[in-house]
Each structure stands twice: as C-alpha cells, then as structure tokens.
Design an enzyme around this catalytic site. Structure first.
Site, PDB file in Angstrom:
ATOM      1  N   GLY A  22     -45.834 -50.344 -13.208  1.00 28.24           N
ATOM      2  CA  GLY A  22     -47.080 -50.967 -13.642  1.00 28.24           C
ATOM      3  C   GLY A  22     -48.225 -49.984 -13.620  1.00 28.24           C
ATOM      4  N   GLY A  24     -51.564 -50.949 -13.996  1.00 27.76           N
ATOM      5  CA  GLY A  24     -52.831 -51.633 -13.779  1.00 27.76           C
ATOM      6  C   GLY A  24     -53.619 -51.032 -12.629  1.00 27.76           C
ATOM      7  N   PHE A  26     -54.406 -52.178  -9.445  1.00 27.29           N
ATOM      8  CA  PHE A  26     -53.908 -52.203  -8.072  1.00 27.29           C
ATOM      9  C   PHE A  26     -52.678 -51.312  -7.916  1.00 27.29           C
ATOM     10  CE2 PHE A  26     -52.093 -54.662  -4.317  1.00 27.29           C
ATOM     11  CZ  PHE A  26     -52.977 -54.110  -3.416  1.00 27.29           C
ATOM     12  N   TYR A  63     -58.114 -48.838 -16.485  1.00 33.04           N
ATOM     13  CA  TYR A  63     -58.298 -49.816 -15.414  1.00 33.04           C
ATOM     14  C   TYR A  63     -59.115 -49.307 -14.223  1.00 33.04           C
ATOM     15  CZ  TYR A  63     -54.763 -52.399 -17.993  1.00 33.04           C
ATOM     16  OH  TYR A  63     -54.081 -53.056 -18.969  1.00 33.04           O
ATOM     17  N   LYS A 120     -49.922 -61.485  -7.854  1.00 33.41           N
ATOM     18  CA  LYS A 120     -50.373 -62.771  -7.327  1.00 33.41           C
ATOM     19  C   LYS A 120     -50.338 -63.814  -8.446  1.00 33.41           C
ATOM     20  CE  LYS A 120     -53.280 -60.521  -3.859  1.00 33.41           C
ATOM     21  NZ  LYS A 120     -54.651 -60.275  -3.355  1.00 33.41           N
ATOM     22  N   LYS A 203     -55.359 -68.681  -4.312  1.00 36.46           N
ATOM     23  CA  LYS A 203     -56.792 -68.390  -4.182  1.00 36.46           C
ATOM     24  C   LYS A 203     -57.420 -68.029  -5.520  1.00 36.46           C
ATOM     25  CE  LYS A 203     -56.085 -63.894  -4.708  1.00 36.46           C
ATOM     26  NZ  LYS A 203     -56.731 -62.958  -5.658  1.00 36.46           N
ATOM     27  N   ASP A 256     -58.380 -63.373   1.717  1.00 37.13           N
ATOM     28  CA  ASP A 256     -58.303 -63.173   0.273  1.00 37.13           C
ATOM     29  C   ASP A 256     -59.197 -64.178  -0.459  1.00 37.13           C
ATOM     30  OD1 ASP A 256     -57.477 -61.967  -2.026  1.00 37.13           O
ATOM     31  OD2 ASP A 256     -55.412 -62.667  -1.946  1.00 37.13           O
ATOM     32  N   VAL A 291     -55.891 -59.287 -17.381  1.00 38.31           N
ATOM     33  CA  VAL A 291     -55.223 -60.540 -17.039  1.00 38.31           C
ATOM     34  C   VAL A 291     -55.906 -61.172 -15.830  1.00 38.31           C
ATOM     35  CG1 VAL A 291     -53.075 -61.583 -16.221  1.00 38.31           C
ATOM     36  CG2 VAL A 291     -53.006 -59.774 -17.944  1.00 38.31           C
ATOM     37  N   GLU A 293     -54.914 -63.978 -13.458  1.00 42.10           N
ATOM     38  CA  GLU A 293     -53.750 -64.804 -13.145  1.00 42.10           C
ATOM     39  C   GLU A 293     -54.115 -66.257 -12.861  1.00 42.10           C
ATOM     40  OE1 GLU A 293     -50.591 -64.220 -13.248  1.00 42.10           O
ATOM     41  OE2 GLU A 293     -50.307 -62.041 -13.178  1.00 42.10           O
TER      42      GLU A 293
END
Length: 364
Positions: A22, A24, A26, A63, A120, A203, A256, A291, A293
């Site tokens: 990935g 992105g 994070f 990103y 998440k 969350k 979080d 995105v 989520e």
C-alpha cells in the site's frame, strides 16, 4: 556479560525484512518507521510513477508531500520482489481492495510470516474485518491488527504517538512491538484483536458526526456529549458482537475516537464538516480526494445493528443524512429526542435497563 559483548550480540542479529503493501499515507509512515529502526523495507504500490518518486525523492507526493521518508525504503510495483524473504508484512490497503490485494500476494505468503493489517474498515460481504480476511485467505496463525490514535501526517512528522498491536499470538505482538516501537511511536499490546479492530472501524462513523457538528457551529458541550455517547454506542455494538468492553477505554477505543472527532486532519471529520456546510456526499468525497472509510462503515454498521437489534441512534441518524437526504441540523435535533438511557454502558444491569423500558423511563 560486558556492555561491549551485548552490543556485539545485538549487531549480529539478522536484519528484519519488512514488506508494506500500500502506498497511502499511513503505510508510507510505517514503512519509514521500520526503516528508521534498521529494517530492510520494501513498499508495494500500484502506481509506478509514485514508486519512482519515493525512490528518487524519498517523498510520497500524493499522500505525504511535506514529509521526508527514510531513504532506505525501496518502492516497487513488483509484488514478488517486495515480499521476497519478508518476515513482517504490513497490509495498508483500503477495505474495498483489501481482499483482492491479499490474493495477489498469496503466492509469496508463507506460514512463518507475521501478517499485520492497518486498515480501519469493514467488508460488506459477511461483515468481515480485515484481519478475518487475512485469516480466511492465508490460514496464518500469525495475524495482528494495528490501530490507535494515529494521524498519518503526525506520525510522519515524528510527533509522539501511541498505537496498539492486537493479536492472540504472543510472537506477533512482540515482533511488531520490536519492528515499529521507537522513542516517538509507542506500541502497546492487546489480545483483543476483534475489539481493537472493530473500535478502529467504528470510530470513523462518529468522526463524520463530529465534523458535521463543528460545521453547524455546535458548542464544546455538544461535541463532548457527542463523543461520550459515541463511545457508549460503539462499545455497546462491539460487545454484542463479542469484544471486550475494557478495550474501548484504551488507545484503540476512546483514544482513537478523540483524535478523529477533534482533528481537521481526520479524513472522516473533513467529510462530515463538508456535509455540515451543505455540500452533497459526492461533493464532500471529491473535495477530500482520498478514501474516507467511515462512509461505507455507516451503512454497514447501521444495517448490521438493525439485523441484530442493537440500538444505534447516532449511526441511524448519520445513515439518514448520508444516504436518505436528511438535513444535518435536523438529524442533530432528532438525536436529542432519543432515549435517555444509562450514562456508562454495562454499569446498569440488563435487568435495570429492562425495568426502565417497562416503566416508560426509556423511549425507544
């Protein structure tokens, strides 16, 4: 044993090999942390131009454009090369593409590897969390979840941050703590994988609500109430599905929730803020460019709660705004008219709550 002997022994330990799937924000931040800790890190991306930029400029211009990446991170579109000899595999892929990417990786996944999800989100088919998808596709016993109050830009900026590695496998917990733990990124352990992962997904719903509340000019009292009732709602839902209620008092629960409901860096908060300003859902998503989520999670959790008979007024209200055209301000007023139940979940007994229903003290 002398200090010099300990240092020699440490220097002889094999270098950890880490693969990050990935490109992105994070996933990129975690790749840089692992490289800072001395690991050999390879990162898989779909976009060859972005991979080339990371290798050439040590920067993810899409990103994380303002943050330097450890030069030791090597990016590639070649899945086989990225996964070659990897002992730890971090899967940082949006939920909609998660299973497809895991299936692409299967030829190079083995039963000795530690597999860690950082996503998440929830898969619609079967209401599956990402660690459950990893388990189904790989059959591995070394599966973990990384979740907590971890805004990627702050992690990339090396601001003090804490996270949770959740797994019922002690080896997975200790390996991830060693690979990612450092003086600015603290990694705490949990064995409630389901609760930690569900907290991370849930969350996102309430971050959208918090963003809407901020845009509507609601005060600190209102936002405090919103976060507190959100914590009650998400823990009620998760415990009904088998999670440990104590998990929600930790980093992956209230920690979080606070950061995503308070920060303009949160993607879900920004979507909610745009909705509160009067934009359509599509306009809000287009403006974000990434995105969020929580949008899909609202629909999945609301439908699951209805099937299971779990009371989720915030999730229902957000569903009405996102998918049924209800006004954000009208939804806020509707929520104030809902039941006045117990303050802290699980403190009142089921018998007491049932009695309150019978006496008409709770209107549901």
């Amino acid at each position: 044993m002398s200090d010099s002997s300990l240092q020699d022994q440490s220097s002889q330990e094999p270098r950890l090999k880490v693969a990050v799937l990935g490109g992105g924000s994070f996933g990129t931040a975690l790749a840089s942390i692992a490289a800072d800790n001395g690991a050999r890190v390879r990162q898989w991306l779909r976009d060859p131009q972005l991979a080339e930029q990371i290798n050439r400029e040590h920067r993810n211009g899409r990103y994380l454009p303002d943050y330097a990446i450890n030069p030791a991170v090597s990016a590639s579109v070649d899945m086989a090369w990225v996964l070659e000899d990897a002992a730890l595999v971090l899967v940082a892929i949006p939920s909609k593409a998660f299973r497809d990417v895991v299936r692409q990786a299967l030829p190079w996944i083995n039963d000795r590897q530690i597999l860690l999800t950082t996503t998440k989100g929830i898969q619609e088919d079967g209401f599956k969390l990402m660690s459950q998808i990893l388990e189904e596709e790989t059959g591995s016993t070394h599966i973990g979840v990384l979740s907590g109050p971890n805004l990627a830009s702050e992690v990339a900026d090396k601001q003090l941050t804490a996270t949770v590695i959740a797994s019922d496998d002690p080896l997975t917990r200790s390996r991830v703590q060693k690979a990612l733990g450092c003086d600015y990124f603290r990694v705490y352990a949990s064995n409630d994988r389901y609760g930690v992962e569900l907290g991370g997904a849930l969350k996102n719903i309430y971050a959208i609500a918090a963003g809407m509340a901020a845009a509507l000019g609601m005060g600190e009292n209102t936002r405090s109430m919103l976060m507190t009732r959100a914590l009650a709602e998400m823990s009620r839902f998760a415990v009904e599905l088998g999670a440990n209620p104590m998990t929600f008092l930790g980093l992956a629960g209230v920690g979080d929730l606070i950061v995503t409901c308070s920060s303009k860096l949160s993607r879900n908060y920004r979507v909610g803020y745009a909705l509160g300003e009067g934009r359509t859902l599509q306009e809000a998503v287009d403006a974000l460019g990434q995105v969020a989520e929580g949008i899909n999670t609202v629909r999945l959790v609301r439908d699951k709660a209805n099937r299971e008979g779990i009371y989720m007024p915030l999730a229902e209200g957000l569903y009405q705004v996102l998918f049924e055209g209800a006004s954000p301000r009208g939804m806020a007023k509707m929520l104030m008219l809902n039941e006045q139940s117990s303050d802290v979940e699980f403190v009142l007994s089921r018998q007491a709550v049932s009695q309150a229903h019978q006496e008409g003290d709770i209107h549901g």
